[in-house]
Design a protein around this motif. Structure first.
Motif, short mmCIF file in Angstrom:
data_model
loop_
_atom_site.label_atom_id
_atom_site.label_comp_id
_atom_site.label_asym_id
_atom_site.label_seq_id
_atom_site.Cartn_x
_atom_site.Cartn_y
_atom_site.Cartn_z
N GLU A 53 0.67 -1.29 0.02
CA GLU A 53 0.08 0.10 0.02
C GLU A 53 0.95 1.28 0.19
N ILE A 54 0.37 2.15 -0.89
CA ILE A 54 1.04 3.56 -0.81
C ILE A 54 0.19 4.54 -0.18
N ILE A 55 0.72 5.38 0.46
CA ILE A 55 0.08 6.46 1.11
C ILE A 55 0.04 7.54 0.18
N PRO A 56 -1.02 7.93 -0.43
CA PRO A 56 -1.21 8.94 -1.32
C PRO A 56 -0.98 10.36 -0.96
N ASP A 57 -0.71 11.30 -1.79
CA ASP A 57 -0.97 12.82 -1.45
C ASP A 57 -2.56 12.98 -1.78
N GLN A 58 -3.37 13.21 -0.78
CA GLN A 58 -4.71 13.45 -0.83
C GLN A 58 -5.16 14.46 -1.95
N SER A 59 -4.49 15.19 -2.15
CA SER A 59 -4.74 16.42 -3.00
C SER A 59 -4.75 15.90 -4.26
N LEU A 60 -4.18 14.89 -4.80
CA LEU A 60 -3.98 14.40 -6.11
C LEU A 60 -4.99 13.03 -6.38
N VAL A 61 -5.92 12.98 -5.57
CA VAL A 61 -6.87 11.56 -5.53
C VAL A 61 -8.24 12.15 -5.93
N LYS A 62 -8.62 11.67 -6.94
CA LYS A 62 -9.83 12.37 -7.62
C LYS A 62 -10.66 11.11 -7.44
N THR A 63 -12.05 11.22 -6.78
CA THR A 63 -13.28 10.31 -6.84
C THR A 63 -14.50 10.76 -7.61
N THR A 64 -15.02 10.06 -8.27
CA THR A 64 -16.10 10.53 -9.08
C THR A 64 -17.13 9.22 -9.22
N ILE A 65 -18.48 9.54 -9.16
CA ILE A 65 -19.43 8.52 -9.42
C ILE A 65 -20.29 8.92 -10.45
N THR A 117 -20.84 3.68 -11.28
CA THR A 117 -19.35 3.11 -11.27
C THR A 117 -18.66 4.35 -10.49
N ILE A 118 -18.12 3.87 -9.27
CA ILE A 118 -17.33 4.67 -8.54
C ILE A 118 -15.98 4.72 -9.24
N THR A 119 -15.30 5.78 -9.78
CA THR A 119 -13.90 5.62 -10.15
C THR A 119 -13.02 6.57 -9.30
N VAL A 120 -11.79 6.05 -8.84
CA VAL A 120 -10.67 6.83 -8.15
C VAL A 120 -9.65 6.71 -9.12
N LYS A 121 -9.15 8.09 -8.97
CA LYS A 121 -7.87 8.32 -9.96
C LYS A 121 -6.82 8.85 -9.11
N TYR A 122 -5.58 8.53 -9.49
CA TYR A 122 -4.51 8.93 -8.69
C TYR A 122 -3.27 9.17 -9.86
N GLY A 123 -3.19 10.22 -10.41
CA GLY A 123 -2.17 10.47 -11.47
C GLY A 123 -2.63 9.78 -12.91
#
Length: 233
Positions: A53-65, A117-123
């Motif tokens: 597991e990688i602890i992400p920079d939360q500001s770079l995480v984008k969640t959409t439904i 669909t829930i989509t989580v993007k990181y980079g």
């Protein structure tokens, strides 16, 4: 490293590998018209290629439904009767209506059935999870859905036109009355969609009651036909 009485020490730093994939976790089903807390609606893990597991920079995480199919609500409001306010409301609410859910004050409410669909993007990587929005029991499999169709919605008059066919009956206009009317008129958008969902359940109850009444009438006619002589009135 040690050899006899001779030793040496070297410091190393182990860094995570590059983000490789995202695992999204959420319930398989949500209930139409229920309110859920935004926090905890879905969780995710960003992992490297070795599943660390990688602890992400939360500001770079984008969640959409996103709803996987176009909802019916948008089309109903576009064709709604009433003054020019209907068109203004439709334009203002279009992004919400397309999404099929409303998010407000830390809560989420789904007002369209179907799959999302829930989509989580990181980079450059992303993860998805599909779920379904369904009616609560006992409304999931009631007979009332067999010939049910919602027609025009009038924002000005707060009425909804329901089409059904029971013993040749046609349209029925059902006003949003009582507690549903009060909720719809309260400030904010969440309460309005909550009122629509509750009104939808009430319409379904009404339809089921009509079906049951007609079933009882049919049973009564058959019973009378059995016990009365041929030709008797």
């Amino acid at each position: 490293a040690r050899q006899g009485e001779v030793s040496a020490v070297a410091m190393v730093t182990v860094l995570p590998a590059a983000p490789h994939h995202i695992v999204v976790d959420a319930p398989d089903t949500f209930i139409y018209g229920d309110k859920y807390l935004s926090d905890g609606l879905a969780s995710y893990q960003i992992l490297d290629q070795y599943n660390n597991e990688i602890i992400p920079d939360q500001s770079l995480v984008k969640t959409t439904i996103k709803k996987n199919t176009m909802g019916n609500m948008l089309g109903r409001l576009v064709n709604a009767g009433g003054s020019g306010l209907s068109a203004q409301y439709t334009a203002m609410l279009r992004p919400v209506l397309i999404g099929g859910y409303i998010s407000e004050a830390g809560q989420v409410l789904f007002f369209e059935r179907g799959t999302y669909t829930i989509t989580v993007k990181y980079g450059d990587i992303m993860g998805t999870k599909e779920f379904t929005v369904i009616f609560r029991e006992p409304y999931q499999n009631v007979v009332a859905w067999a010939d049910y169709h919602m027609g025009n919605v009038s924002i000005d008059n707060k009425t909804v036109e329901i089409q059904y066919d029971i013993l040749g009956q046609g349209f029925c206009v059902i006003p949003l009355q009582g507690d549903v009317y009060t909720m719809f008129d309260a400030p904010g958008l969440m309460c309005k969609f909550f009122a629509i969902c509750k009104g939808h359940y009430r319409i379904l109850e009404y339809r089921q009651e009509l079906i049951e009444k007609d079933k009882l009438k049919t049973i009564h006619k058959i019973f009378i036909g059995l016990i009365q002589p041929q030709g008797a009135k």
